[in-house]
Structure formats: structure tokens, C-alpha cells
Design a protein around this motif. Structure first.
Motif, mmCIF file in Angstrom:
data_model
loop_
_atom_site.group_PDB
_atom_site.id
_atom_site.type_symbol
_atom_site.label_atom_id
_atom_site.label_comp_id
_atom_site.label_asym_id
_atom_site.label_seq_id
_atom_site.Cartn_x
_atom_site.Cartn_y
_atom_site.Cartn_z
ATOM 1 N N LEU A 140 0.897 -1.005 -0.024
ATOM 2 C CA LEU A 140 0.046 -0.125 -0.041
ATOM 3 C C LEU A 140 0.701 1.170 -0.001
ATOM 4 N N ALA A 141 1.868 1.081 0.898
ATOM 5 C CA ALA A 141 2.805 2.348 1.060
ATOM 6 C C ALA A 141 3.522 2.452 -0.499
ATOM 7 N N SER A 142 3.764 1.507 -1.027
ATOM 8 C CA SER A 142 4.565 1.508 -2.160
ATOM 9 C C SER A 142 3.824 2.266 -3.270
ATOM 10 N N VAL A 143 2.588 1.705 -3.398
ATOM 11 C CA VAL A 143 1.404 2.022 -4.581
ATOM 12 C C VAL A 143 1.201 3.551 -4.642
ATOM 13 N N ILE A 144 1.062 4.125 -3.306
ATOM 14 C CA ILE A 144 0.870 5.572 -2.970
ATOM 15 C C ILE A 144 1.953 6.467 -3.349
ATOM 16 N N GLY A 145 2.982 5.914 -2.682
ATOM 17 C CA GLY A 145 4.276 6.904 -2.720
ATOM 18 C C GLY A 145 4.731 6.727 -4.047
ATOM 19 N N ARG A 146 5.088 5.769 -4.530
ATOM 20 C CA ARG A 146 5.639 5.512 -5.900
ATOM 21 C C ARG A 146 4.841 6.110 -6.955
ATOM 22 N N ASN A 147 3.501 6.079 -6.998
ATOM 23 C CA ASN A 147 2.657 6.632 -8.196
ATOM 24 C C ASN A 147 2.648 8.206 -7.715
ATOM 25 N N PHE A 148 2.420 8.669 -6.458
ATOM 26 C CA PHE A 148 2.673 9.978 -5.964
ATOM 27 C C PHE A 148 3.743 10.647 -6.825
ATOM 28 N N ARG A 149 4.866 10.175 -6.494
ATOM 29 C CA ARG A 149 6.192 10.662 -7.176
ATOM 30 C C ARG A 149 6.217 10.706 -8.765
ATOM 31 N N PHE A 150 5.634 9.412 -9.270
ATOM 32 C CA PHE A 150 5.832 9.653 -10.591
ATOM 33 C C PHE A 150 4.763 10.433 -11.491
ATOM 34 N N PHE A 151 3.589 10.527 -10.896
ATOM 35 C CA PHE A 151 2.139 11.190 -11.430
ATOM 36 C C PHE A 151 2.883 12.687 -11.292
ATOM 37 N N LEU A 152 3.437 12.996 -10.140
ATOM 38 C CA LEU A 152 3.682 14.521 -9.932
ATOM 39 C C LEU A 152 4.822 14.961 -11.015
ATOM 40 N N VAL A 153 5.722 14.080 -11.137
ATOM 41 C CA VAL A 153 6.649 14.569 -12.336
ATOM 42 C C VAL A 153 6.067 14.710 -13.551
ATOM 43 N N SER A 154 5.348 13.632 -13.810
ATOM 44 C CA SER A 154 4.750 13.681 -15.106
ATOM 45 C C SER A 154 3.757 14.732 -15.431
ATOM 46 N N GLY A 155 3.030 14.989 -14.451
ATOM 47 C CA GLY A 155 1.822 15.991 -14.345
ATOM 48 C C GLY A 155 2.438 17.394 -14.623
#
Length: 193
Positions: A140-155
């Protein structure tokens, strides 16, 4: 030299294998490889800004799967595979010994922080397996944290579009040095913890 490497990496954005390369790099970085996928993610997003969220999704899925692989290394193959990987990042094992204290104190939040920040995530994925951190919370922490990081950069790239691409290319040397500083700071934070 950095400019040539940048041009080579951004060339993947025009290749049909760019997404596959991003998947492999993201998976590997979460469990054993030293280079973060952000470099290729940024290059792909800059090359094709309209596909930024697609690239973020590839990065997020592969990174979580790689984190699960790292957890498995820690749980089932620490002596043979995990130990040499950790020795490369923490030769004295001072950081690794402190991670257990972080788990005892912060648990889920410690993994989430490692998933978002430039702290080498692979150290936490392997340590999570070694210390038998709750697997569900880890995922759960990995899904939230990694996606937050990568979607922030991509956004940021998606909304910045060509202006951001032009800015990165104009100030490439500064951007490259800044990225290197952030990476080094991530390692230093890990050492201080």
C-alpha cells in the motif's frame, strides 16, 4: 557528455521500446539498480507530453512490482543477493541497522516516505523483507508513494508542455547538476537516518 546522454535517453521517446525500457528500469531500480527511473521518465514525457500519465503509470506499476521483488530478496535471499546490494549503498551497515528503528517508530509512514523521496528505495524494499514488515502495508505504501512521485513529475511536464521542454533544453546543465545534487542528498539523508 551529459548532453549526449540526455539526447540518447530522449531518443527513447521516439522509439517503440521507450515504454518497455522505462518498465525495466523502474522495476530494477526498486530492487537493485542504482539509477532512478526519473531520468528516462522525464525524457519520455518531454518527448511526448500528451503521454505523460501513461508513462507515469508504467513507472508506478513497474516500481511497485520491483519493490515486491526487493521485498522477496530481503525475505528469501538476503545473504546471497540482498547483502551485496546493500553493501554497495551502505558498506558499514549503519543505515540498514537504523531502518529497523524507523519501522518500529514510523512503520507505514517510513516506507511511504522512502517511496516518494530520493532516498534509495531499494534499501527499504530489501529491509522490509528482512524485517518481515507487514506485506500489505508495504504494498500500500509503495503504491501510494511511487505513483505520487511519478505522477507528480509527469503532471508537471504534461502541464508545462513545450515550454518546460524548451526550458530543460536551454538550462540542461543546471537541471542535470540539480538532479545530481538531489540524488546525493537522498543518499546523505539515508546515511543520517
Amino acid at each position: 557528455m551529459l548532453r549526449r546522454a540526455y539526447n540518447w535517453v530522449t531518443g527513447w521517446s521516439e522509439s517503440r521500446y521507450g515504454g518497455l525500457a522505462l518498465f525495466v528500469l523502474s522495476f530494477a531500480e526498486s530492487s537493485f539498480f542504482p539509477i532512478p527511473p526519473d531520468v528516462l521518465l522525464i525524457a519520455l514525457c518531454v518527448g511526448q507530453p500528451k503521454r505523460s500519465f501513461y508513462f507515469a503509470a508504467i513507472c508506478g506499476v513497474a516500481s511497485v512490482l520491483g519493490g515486491i521483488f526487493g521485498y522477496g530478496i530481503g525475505a528469501f535471499a538476503f545473504e546471497t543477493i540482498g547483502q551485496p546490494i546493500l553493501n554497495a549503498y551502505d558498506p558499514n551497515q549503519a543505515v540498514f541497522n537504523q531502518i529497523q528503528n524507523l519501522y518500529d517508530t514510523w512503520g507505514f509512514w517510513g516506507v511511504l516516505t522512502a517511496a516518494i523521496t530520493p532516498i534509495p528505495y531499494k534499501v527499504f524494499t530489501i529491509a522490509s523483507g528482512v524485517f518481515s514488515f507487514n506485506f500489505g502495508q508495504f504494498v500500500l505504501a509503495s503504491v501510494i508513494g511511487r505513483n505520487f512521485r511519478f505522477f507528480l513529475v509527469s503532471g508537471l511536464i504534461f502541464w508545462g508542455g513545450d515550454r518546460l521542454k524548451d526550458w530543460i533544453e536551454k538550462y540542461f546543465d543546471w537541471v542535470a547538476w540539480g538532479f545530481l545534487v538531489v540524488l546525493v542528498l537522498g543518499f546523505l539523508v539515508l546515511k543520517v537516518l
